[in-house]
Design a protein around this motif. Structure first.
Motif, mmCIF file in Angstrom:
data_model
loop_
_atom_site.group_PDB
_atom_site.id
_atom_site.type_symbol
_atom_site.label_atom_id
_atom_site.label_comp_id
_atom_site.label_asym_id
_atom_site.label_seq_id
_atom_site.Cartn_x
_atom_site.Cartn_y
_atom_site.Cartn_z
ATOM 1 N N HIS A 150 26.254 7.162 2.775
ATOM 2 C CA HIS A 150 24.999 7.366 2.195
ATOM 3 C C HIS A 150 23.898 6.597 2.955
ATOM 4 C CE1 HIS A 150 27.522 8.664 -1.329
ATOM 5 N NE2 HIS A 150 28.166 7.443 -0.962
ATOM 6 N N VAL A 151 22.939 7.463 3.329
ATOM 7 C CA VAL A 151 21.924 7.203 4.247
ATOM 8 C C VAL A 151 20.445 7.224 3.482
ATOM 9 C CG1 VAL A 151 20.969 7.781 6.476
ATOM 10 C CG2 VAL A 151 23.371 8.056 6.205
ATOM 11 N N ALA A 152 19.604 6.390 3.739
ATOM 12 C CA ALA A 152 18.202 6.546 3.347
ATOM 13 C C ALA A 152 17.313 6.215 4.671
ATOM 14 C CB ALA A 152 18.027 5.297 2.394
ATOM 15 N N TRP A 153 16.438 7.172 4.511
ATOM 16 C CA TRP A 153 15.329 7.161 5.537
ATOM 17 C C TRP A 153 13.657 7.159 5.175
ATOM 18 C CZ3 TRP A 153 11.903 11.078 7.570
ATOM 19 C CH2 TRP A 153 11.188 10.614 8.578
ATOM 20 N N ALA A 154 12.836 6.193 5.538
ATOM 21 C CA ALA A 154 11.574 6.060 5.309
ATOM 22 C C ALA A 154 10.853 5.987 6.768
ATOM 23 C CB ALA A 154 11.302 5.168 4.485
ATOM 24 N N PRO A 155 9.819 6.929 6.991
ATOM 25 C CA PRO A 155 9.130 7.053 8.293
ATOM 26 C C PRO A 155 8.315 5.715 8.334
ATOM 27 C CG PRO A 155 8.325 8.676 6.785
ATOM 28 C CD PRO A 155 9.513 8.055 6.198
ATOM 29 N N VAL A 156 7.597 5.148 6.966
ATOM 30 C CA VAL A 156 6.660 4.396 7.002
ATOM 31 C C VAL A 156 5.579 4.200 8.170
ATOM 32 C CG1 VAL A 156 8.152 2.654 5.825
ATOM 33 C CG2 VAL A 156 7.948 2.356 8.285
ATOM 34 N N ILE A 157 5.195 5.489 8.508
ATOM 35 C CA ILE A 157 4.182 5.895 9.690
ATOM 36 C C ILE A 157 3.094 5.453 9.101
ATOM 37 C CG2 ILE A 157 3.140 7.519 11.020
ATOM 38 C CD1 ILE A 157 5.863 8.568 11.448
ATOM 39 N N ARG A 158 2.465 6.067 7.692
ATOM 40 C CA ARG A 158 1.220 5.680 6.925
ATOM 41 C C ARG A 158 1.165 4.240 6.725
ATOM 42 N NH1 ARG A 158 -1.502 10.316 5.275
ATOM 43 N NH2 ARG A 158 -1.042 11.900 6.759
ATOM 44 N N ASP A 159 2.305 3.587 6.407
ATOM 45 C CA ASP A 159 2.182 2.217 6.062
ATOM 46 C C ASP A 159 2.070 1.242 7.348
ATOM 47 O OD1 ASP A 159 2.347 2.713 3.407
ATOM 48 O OD2 ASP A 159 4.654 2.922 3.506
ATOM 49 N N GLU A 160 1.965 2.000 8.393
ATOM 50 C CA GLU A 160 1.716 1.044 9.570
ATOM 51 C C GLU A 160 0.047 1.708 10.053
ATOM 52 O OE1 GLU A 160 5.004 0.757 12.645
ATOM 53 O OE2 GLU A 160 5.824 2.303 11.182
ATOM 54 N N GLY A 161 -0.525 2.224 9.251
ATOM 55 C CA GLY A 161 -1.690 2.461 9.451
ATOM 56 C C GLY A 161 -2.175 3.752 10.399
ATOM 57 N N ASN A 162 -1.096 4.520 10.337
ATOM 58 C CA ASN A 162 -1.173 5.872 11.374
ATOM 59 C C ASN A 162 -1.315 7.119 10.250
ATOM 60 O OD1 ASN A 162 -0.245 8.313 13.167
ATOM 61 N ND2 ASN A 162 -0.753 6.777 14.488
#
Length: 242
Positions: A150-162
């Motif tokens: 069971h795998v989960a993924w979040a890019p969190v790119i927007r949450d790094e300001g990009n």
């Protein structure tokens, strides 16, 4: 002094409590009807510090000496993990080159995921859909190597300001390449070139503002990669020779 509660009032209170509990325990989630390669795929409105998984994956840019940006889910995840993300980056122990990985076991009670992996995105100025395609291939192979069902993924790119990449498009690039790499893993297994193992589910985590786009783009990506995988060469990877 005794207070009497009518059966109607009690029923109303219980119904309200049940509704409130449902609101707090069931985040919005869209599960796709198609199960490519047997994987249950979904988009879920949760942060990477909330999802139960064998392996939680996020992406981080290459460390900047001037300071890294942590907003929303990125900030909350670092806080839930007791500051390990910022500590690793600030000390230069996770540089964040494209494709660089770092795996650790979260402290008990910090987040629900059993293992946590960071995959580097490289320099922020160089971010592209190809960066996320690299991440997708790495995610599939690492999940198989680690035995993560069971795998989960979040890019969190927007949450790094990009905001360079539209979130849904990035999610699509990721899942297309993850499925492509996983298909190769399954072919290796079928030819006795790798141990048998199957990923059962993949959750792509998305914030409220990006949820609908992620559902649309990932759904289209599933359809597209399914067609492409059907065209792959069926011959074995190895030849028996004479």
């Amino acid at each position: 002094m005794k207070t009497k509660i009518s059966s109607f009032s009690l029923a109303f209170i219980l119904a309200a409590a049940a509704a409130n509990a449902a609101d707090t325990t069931a985040p919005k989630e869209t599960v796709f009807d198609k199960k490519p390669l047997g994987i249950r795929l979904s988009i879920k409105m949760v942060g990477p510090y909330m999802q139960a998984a064998d392996l939680q994956i996020i992406c981080l840019f290459k460390h900047k000496a001037s300071g890294d940006t942590y907003q929303a889910a990125a900030k909350a995840t670092d806080e839930h993990l007791n500051g390990i993300l910022s500590a690793l980056r600030n000390r230069g122990e996770f540089v964040g080159e494209l494709g660089e990985t770092f795996l650790f076991t979260p402290l008990s009670g910090s987040i629900p995921a059993k293992q946590f992996m960071i995959i580097g995105l490289g320099d922020e100025k160089d971010l592209s859909l190809d960066s996320l395609r690299v991440v997708g291939r790495i995610a599939a192979r690492e999940a198989v190597q680690l035995g993560a069902q069971h795998v989960a993924w979040a890019p969190v790119i927007r949450d790094e300001g990009n905001a360079t990449i539209e979130v849904g498009e990035g999610d699509r690039a990721f899942i297309e390449q993850m499925l492509s790499a996983y298909d190769t893993e399954k072919r290796l297994q079928a030819q006795a070139l790798a141990p048998q193992f199957s990923i059962e589910s993949v959750v792509i985590e998305a914030g409220p503002a990006f949820f609908d786009s992620a559902v649309k783009q990932v759904g289209e990506g599933i359809d597209s990669v399914t067609v492409e995988l059907a065209k792959r060469e069926a011959a074995p990877y190895t030849s028996t020779g004479k």
